[in-house]
Motif scaffolding. Structure first.
Motif, PDB file in Angstrom:
ATOM      1  N   PHE A 234      -4.318   2.989   4.384  1.00 15.01           N
ATOM      2  CA  PHE A 234      -4.099   4.190   5.121  1.00 15.01           C
ATOM      3  C   PHE A 234      -3.500   5.073   4.090  1.00 15.01           C
ATOM      4  CE2 PHE A 234      -0.798   6.599   7.188  1.00 15.01           C
ATOM      5  CZ  PHE A 234      -1.421   7.495   8.185  1.00 15.01           C
ATOM      6  N   VAL A 235      -2.375   4.489   3.410  1.00 14.88           N
ATOM      7  CA  VAL A 235      -1.883   5.445   2.061  1.00 14.88           C
ATOM      8  C   VAL A 235      -3.043   5.910   1.146  1.00 14.88           C
ATOM      9  CG1 VAL A 235      -0.326   5.365   0.334  1.00 14.88           C
ATOM     10  CG2 VAL A 235       0.474   4.524   2.503  1.00 14.88           C
TER      11      VAL A 235
ATOM     12  N   ARG B 221      -0.917   7.125  -5.096  1.00 12.42           N
ATOM     13  CA  ARG B 221       0.271   6.694  -5.392  1.00 12.42           C
ATOM     14  C   ARG B 221       0.724   5.360  -4.634  1.00 12.42           C
ATOM     15  NH1 ARG B 221      -0.733   9.456  -8.732  1.00 12.42           N
ATOM     16  NH2 ARG B 221      -0.590   7.531  -9.972  1.00 12.42           N
ATOM     17  N   TRP B 222       0.071   4.465  -4.456  1.00 12.17           N
ATOM     18  CA  TRP B 222       0.110   3.212  -3.755  1.00 12.17           C
ATOM     19  C   TRP B 222       1.109   2.539  -4.421  1.00 12.17           C
ATOM     20  CZ3 TRP B 222       0.715   0.424   0.038  1.00 12.17           C
ATOM     21  CH2 TRP B 222       0.727  -0.836   0.185  1.00 12.17           C
TER      22      TRP B 222
ATOM     23  N   ALA C  43      11.296  -0.600 -10.386  1.00  9.41           N
ATOM     24  CA  ALA C  43      10.418  -0.703 -11.594  1.00  9.41           C
ATOM     25  C   ALA C  43       8.988  -0.137 -11.377  1.00  9.41           C
ATOM     26  CB  ALA C  43      10.288  -2.045 -12.195  1.00  9.41           C
ATOM     27  N   PHE C  44       8.554  -0.642 -10.006  1.00  7.30           N
ATOM     28  CA  PHE C  44       7.352  -0.260  -9.850  1.00  7.30           C
ATOM     29  C   PHE C  44       7.178   1.499  -9.593  1.00  7.30           C
ATOM     30  CE2 PHE C  44       4.052  -3.405  -8.498  1.00  7.30           C
ATOM     31  CZ  PHE C  44       4.692  -4.630  -8.977  1.00  7.30           C
ATOM     32  N   LEU C  45       8.115   1.848  -8.902  1.00  9.30           N
ATOM     33  CA  LEU C  45       8.588   3.305  -8.731  1.00  9.30           C
ATOM     34  C   LEU C  45       8.487   4.218  -9.838  1.00  9.30           C
ATOM     35  CD1 LEU C  45       8.729   5.315  -5.906  1.00  9.30           C
ATOM     36  CD2 LEU C  45      11.059   4.949  -6.064  1.00  9.30           C
TER      37      LEU C  45
ATOM     38  N   LEU D  26       3.835   7.682 -14.754  1.00  8.17           N
ATOM     39  CA  LEU D  26       2.310   7.587 -15.137  1.00  8.17           C
ATOM     40  C   LEU D  26       1.814   8.932 -14.396  1.00  8.17           C
ATOM     41  CD1 LEU D  26      -0.347   6.252 -15.684  1.00  8.17           C
ATOM     42  CD2 LEU D  26      -0.376   5.301 -13.460  1.00  8.17           C
ATOM     43  N   VAL D  27       2.609   9.577 -13.442  1.00  6.20           N
ATOM     44  CA  VAL D  27       2.192  10.748 -12.978  1.00  6.20           C
ATOM     45  C   VAL D  27       2.681  11.982 -13.721  1.00  6.20           C
ATOM     46  CG1 VAL D  27       2.738  12.582 -11.119  1.00  6.20           C
ATOM     47  CG2 VAL D  27       2.553  10.320 -10.500  1.00  6.20           C
TER      48      VAL D  27
END
Lengths: 319, 286
Positions: free
Chosen positions: A280-281, A287-288, B102-104, B110-111
């Motif tokens: 869905f995202v 940005r999963w 960490a993932f965030l 990266l963005v």
């Protein structure tokens, strides 16, 4: 969560009529849905079934043994690599799957030998580091794994080339695996694992060989993760380092937690929720990974006993 | 050991120095706050990018390093006060929460910076190479080695010779008693957390000048840091130094002798150490 301080949901078996009905309804849904939805959704359903097996494998350790692992994505991915590599070399798919599951089990046994010496956070850290080593090897061992580019092969036998036949083959296999795991966690061996989760010292005092039980639990859990990885290879026909990356282990754990740790069948709900959300995202944003991280944070703060457990808590409170 | 010369030996030493800078922050937070901060790698990467941006904008390496430390310390403050406070006392929930962070952070960097490789510009004075003992060796790497030693000495003095260090050590042993004696131990904990985070930022800015920065650098440095702490034992400064030396040298030996399995070479000794000392070489049971 597997922390001893958090309440552990009662095993499903203690409320047989309702739980049995839910399981039957769930199985029925998975049996009928693919006939009603378009092809793309069928492949999502296939993915859900495969990852539910991974989440159940995680749950065997995190929920029933009290050891939260972060290396199951790597064990899963080892099997995927072996299947795809084998098919690329022109080997028969059946042999590939057998080899893959054997390889994954072997890796799990080696990891288990090291990891069972630790518990709690140390266990998590060690399994994380072990999983990362697999990732590092897959990334750098370019001559075999294809490095960053990964491997591509045609793994699926002719008979299962179509979406629906493949779905029902996976459905059957996952059904059998689920029954076996259900028997496993309810067996005397599984009860011993729960005993170890609740009090290691007491089980040791009662004369149980705790290390041996932990080692076997780890290896068996890795065996199931390997099965899931082999199925995934057939599903995807492609493998790259991201299949063995930490995010895979994290997703597997998140599915188990979302569905409710220690419930086994919750894995299906968790897998459906995470994979459904992912699809869905990704329609709206790339940005999963951020969403995944954010969900992890939110679940840890607001619903550590899992979304299902949380809903159940709210319901009982209202009653 | 054929193929291993003094040049590579020095490479191993300088890498170990960088590892020590990063892992000392990790082990400090782990030892005192009992928080396994899996976002430490992401903080390293963030520090690297912040250092790159600041050094580029100001033209000064020093400003870049200081900005990186400050930025990451602030992120540490937000992480501790904004998120970790909700899960205090639950070890596993804390770990998994920092994993989410960490993932965030990784995805957000990266963005902001894309998948390109960046190198923090080293100052003029540290570019080029020096000649000694018949070797031609990059000045910058020697600077990292010296910095690693300096950080070790500074941290050792801080923990063993200052009042703050005494409070930290007391907090490790018995946080309740020290709080009962009227010390605001939460503030000490917060300071430690920010210091640990700042060390990750320092590592990022300094490491970013010779290891380059790229999106998966955080995972790599995290696994090295984990290996250092698993080998050295949690909360031990000496353990972190010894662990960093072992991991740094093994990594270099691995890269020279088995390039494809460099990662794997750390694994054997780590396993052997764990088999005999599950808490690491300098770890203490709590």
């Amino acid at each position: 969560m597997s922390a001893p301080s958090s309440p552990v949901p009662a095993p499903l078996g203690s409320r047989v009529p309702l739980a049995g009905l839910a399981v039957a309804l769930g199985a029925l849904a998975f049996a009928v849905l693919p006939l009603l939805v378009p092809t793309y959704q069928v492949s999502i359903l296939t993915e859900i079934l495969i990852f539910a097996v991974l989440a159940m494998a995680v749950d065997v350790l995190a929920g029933f043994t009290g050891r939260t692992p972060l290396c199951h994505g790597a064990i899963f991915g080892v099997a995927t690599y072996v299947v795809v590599y084998w098919s690329q070399q022109g080997g028969a798919p059946v042999t590939g799957v057998l080899l893959a599951v054997a390889a994954a089990t072997l890796v799990a046994a080696i990891f288990g030998l090291l990891a069972i010496r630790t518990s709690g956070v140390y266990f998590l850290l060690l399994t994380l580091a072990l999983g990362m080593i697999v990732w590092g090897v897959c990334l750098r061992w370019t001559s075999v794994t294809g490095g960053e580019n990964g491997l591509r092969g045609t793994v699926r036998p002719e008979l299962l080339a179509g979406h629906l036949p493949f779905y029902y083959a996976v459905f059957a296999v996952v059904g059998i695996i689920t029954c076996v795991m259900w028997r496993f966690v309810r067996s005397p061996f599984g009860l011993t694992l729960r005993g170890i989760r609740d009090s290691e010292s007491r089980m040791r005092a009662l004369g149980y060989n705790v290390s041996l039980h932990l080692f076997l639990a780890f290896t068996i859990s890795g065996f199931f993760a390997g099965l899931a990885g082999a199925l995934y290879a057939m599903f995807n026909d492609f493998v790259s380092p991201s299949t063995v990356a930490l995010s895979q282990s994290v997703e597997g754990l998140l599915m188990a937690i979302t569905g409710g740790i220690g419930t086994l069948f919750g894995a299906f709900i968790g897998a459906a929720a995470i994979i459904g959300l992912e699809n869905f995202v990704s329609q709206y944003t790339e940005r999963w990974q951020s969403v995944l991280g954010l969900m992890f944070i939110l679940i840890m703060i607001f619903a550590p006993q899992g979304v299902i457990g949380r809903v159940r808590d709210l319901l009982t409170r209202r009653r | 050991m054929s193929g291993l010369n003094a040049f590579q030996l020095l490479n191993g030493l300088t890498f170990a120095a960088l590892l020590f800078i990063v892992a000392s922050g990790f082990t400090l937070i782990f030892g005192l706050l009992r928080i396994v901060n899996l976002a430490h790698g992401a903080l390293y990467l963030l520090g690297g990018y912040a250092g790159y941006a600041a050094a580029h904008a100001s033209g000064s390496f020093l400003v870049g390093v200081l900005a990186a430390m400050a930025a990451v310390a602030v992120v540490g403050l937000v992480l501790d006060q904004g998120l970790l406070r909700f899960v205090r006392g639950y070890e596993l929930r804390q770990v998994l929460l920092t994993l989410g962070v960490a993932f965030l952070l990784n995805d957000l960097t990266l963005v902001a910076f894309g998948g390109d490789t960046y190198t923090v510009p080293a100052p003029e004075a540290l570019r080029g190479a020096v000649r000694f003992w018949g070797l031609f060796y990059p000045k910058y790497r020697l600077f990292v080695l010296a910095l690693g030693v300096a950080v070790f000495i500074a941290l050792w003095l801080l923990i063993n010779k200052t009042r703050l260090g005494a409070l930290i050590r007391a907090g490790v042993d018995d946080p309740e008693i020290i709080a009962a004696m009227g010390v605001n131990i939460r503030r000490v904990f917060l300071l430690t957390f920010m210091l640990g985070a700042a060390l990750a930022g320092l590592g990022g800015a300094v490491g970013g000048a010779f290891l380059t920065l790229y999106p998966s650098a955080d995972a790599e440095i995290l696994v090295f840091s984990l290996a250092v702490v698993i080998i050295g034992g949690r909360g031990s400064l000496v353990g972190a130094a010894v662990g960093a030396l072992i991991v740094g040298m093994l990594n270099t030996v691995g890269q020279v002798m088995f390039p494809e399995f460099a990662y794997f070479v750390i694994f054997g000794p780590m396993a052997a150490i764990l088999a005999f000392r599950p808490l690491g070489l300098f770890g203490r049971a709590v």
